[in-house]
Design an enzyme around this catalytic site. Structure first.
Site, short mmCIF file in Angstrom:
data_model
loop_
_atom_site.label_atom_id
_atom_site.label_comp_id
_atom_site.label_asym_id
_atom_site.label_seq_id
_atom_site.Cartn_x
_atom_site.Cartn_y
_atom_site.Cartn_z
N GLU A 1 0.85 -1.19 0.00
CA GLU A 1 0.00 0.00 0.00
C GLU A 1 0.88 1.23 0.00
OE1 GLU A 1 -2.29 -0.51 3.56
OE2 GLU A 1 -0.71 0.25 4.86
N HIS B 1 -4.10 2.84 7.65
CA HIS B 1 -2.97 2.49 8.49
C HIS B 1 -2.11 3.71 8.80
CE1 HIS B 1 -3.16 -1.91 6.92
NE2 HIS B 1 -3.82 -1.78 8.05
#
Length: 299
Positions: A211, A249
Site C-alpha cells: 500500500e 494504516h
C-alpha cells in the site's frame, strides 16, 4: 510445509480473558490451533471453557511456557500494555509473537521491536491480522473458513485485502498467509516473508500486497530481482489516496513523490512482478501465472 506457523505450534494468548481475546481464541481453536493457555496476572490459576476445550490461565508468559512448552504468543492487550507484553514474551524465550493490537505508539513499537530482535524472537505486527496456515493453525484474527490448504504464499500489509485475496483464490488454496501490518514500524517485513516462501518447498507462487507510504515495496522489489526464483504477483492499494492524508494504516501516507502507489507498482513490475490494478485482477493474474507455469512444466 508452511512458514512460521504449523500444526505443531503451541500458542499462548496474552489478553485471552478480554472481549477480543475470548472471541478470537474461540475462533483459533475452531480452526485447529493448539491454544495451550492464556495469560492474565489477575486471573492466574483459573481456566476458561471454549466449547469442547478448557484452556488454563497463567500469571505470566514464563509460567505458561514452563507449563506447556508454548512457542507462539498472540497479543490482544490494550496499546498501553503492549510494549510490556512483548518484552515479557521475549524474556520467556517465545519464538514468535503476533501483535494484533492497533494504536500502539511508534516509540513503543521501536523499543519492543529492538528488544524482540535482541532475544531472537520473531515479531509479526503490530496492528496486523496475524497469520494462518490453512488446515494447520491460525494465530490472530484471519477468518479460517475462506480458504483451504494450497500452494500460494501470501504476504500483505492489509488485513482486509488478505481476506479478499484468500477468498478469491479459495479454490487454489494457500500454504501460509501472513498479515504483517501497516504501521510505520513492523517486526516482519515483505522481504522476510519472501525469503521464507522462497525456501518453502510447498509454496509454488507468492502474492505480495502493499500500500502507499514508505518504501517497503520498492525494497521488496529489489529483493525479488536478486533472490526470488518463484513467480510473484502483486497488488498495491491506494492509487486514489490524496497526498498528505493518512489512509487507514498509520504508515499509509504519501508525502510529495515518496511512497506513491504508482512508484511501487513500477518498481515491482521492473523486477518481473505481475501487478494487478484491482484485487480481482490480481487473483486472475495468479491463476494465469499458475496455469502458465504448469503448462511449461508439461511441455
Amino acid at each position: 510445509m508452511a512458514i512460521y506457523l504449523t500444526k505443531e505450534s503451541k500458542v499462548l494468548v496474552q489478553g485471552m480473558t478480554g472481549g477480543e481475546g475470548m472471541k478470537h481464541t474461540r475462533r483459533m481453536l475452531a480452526a485447529g490451533t493448539n491454544v495451550v493457555g492464556g495469560v492474565n496476572p489477575r486471573k492466574a490459576g483459573r481456566s476458561v471453557d471454549f466449547d469442547d476445550r478448557t484452556v488454563p490461565v497463567f500469571g505470566s508468559v514464563a509460567d505458561g511456557t514452563r507449563a506447556t512448552g508454548a512457542d507462539v504468543t498472540v497479543v490482544f492487550v490494550p496499546p498501553a500494555f503492549a510494549k510490556a507484553a512483548v518484552i515479557e514474551a521475549a524474556d520467556a524465550r517465545i519464538g514468535l509473537a503476533v501483535v494484533i493490537t492497533e494504536g500502539i505508539p511508534v516509540h513503543d513499537s521501536v523499543a519492543f521491536h529492538a528488544y524482540a530482535k535482541s532475544r531472537g524472537m520473531r515479531l509479526i505486527g503490530p496492528n496486523c491480522p496475524g497469520l494462518i496456515t490453512p488446515g494447520q493453525s491460525n494465530a490472530g484474527i484471519i477468518p479460517s473458513d475462506i480458504t483451504k490448504p494450497g500452494r500460494i504464499g501470501l504476504v500483505s500489509k492489509s488485513g482486509t485485502l488478505t481476506y479478499q485475496l484468500m477468498y478469491e483464490l479459495r479454490d487454489i488454496g494457500f500454504s501460509t498467509c501472513v498479515g504483517i501490518g501497516g504501521d510505520p514500524v513492523v517486526g516482519t517485513t515483505h522481504i522476510d516473508c519472501l525469503a521464507a516462501f522462497e525456501e518453502d518447498p510447498d509454496t509454488e507462487l507468492i502474492v505480495l500486497i502493499g500500500e502507499i507510504g514508505g518504501d517497503a515495496e520498492e525494497r521488496a522489489a529489489a529483493y525479488v530481482r536478486e533472490h526470488v526464483t518463484k513467480p510473484v504477483v502483486g497488488y498495491i492499494a491506494g492509487f486514489t489516496a490524496p497526498e498528505g492524508r493518512t489512509m487507514g494504516h498509520a504508515g499509509a501516507i504519501v508525502s510529495g513523490s515518496s511512497g506513491t502507489a504508482q512508484a511501487k507498482k513500477e518498481a515491482l513490475e521492473a523486477a518481473g512482478v505481475s501487478v494487478g490494478n484491482t484485487p480481482t485482477e490480481t487473483a486472475k493474474l495468479v491463476l494465469a501465472c499458475l496455469e502458465h507455469g504448469r503448462a511449461a512444466a508439461h511441455s
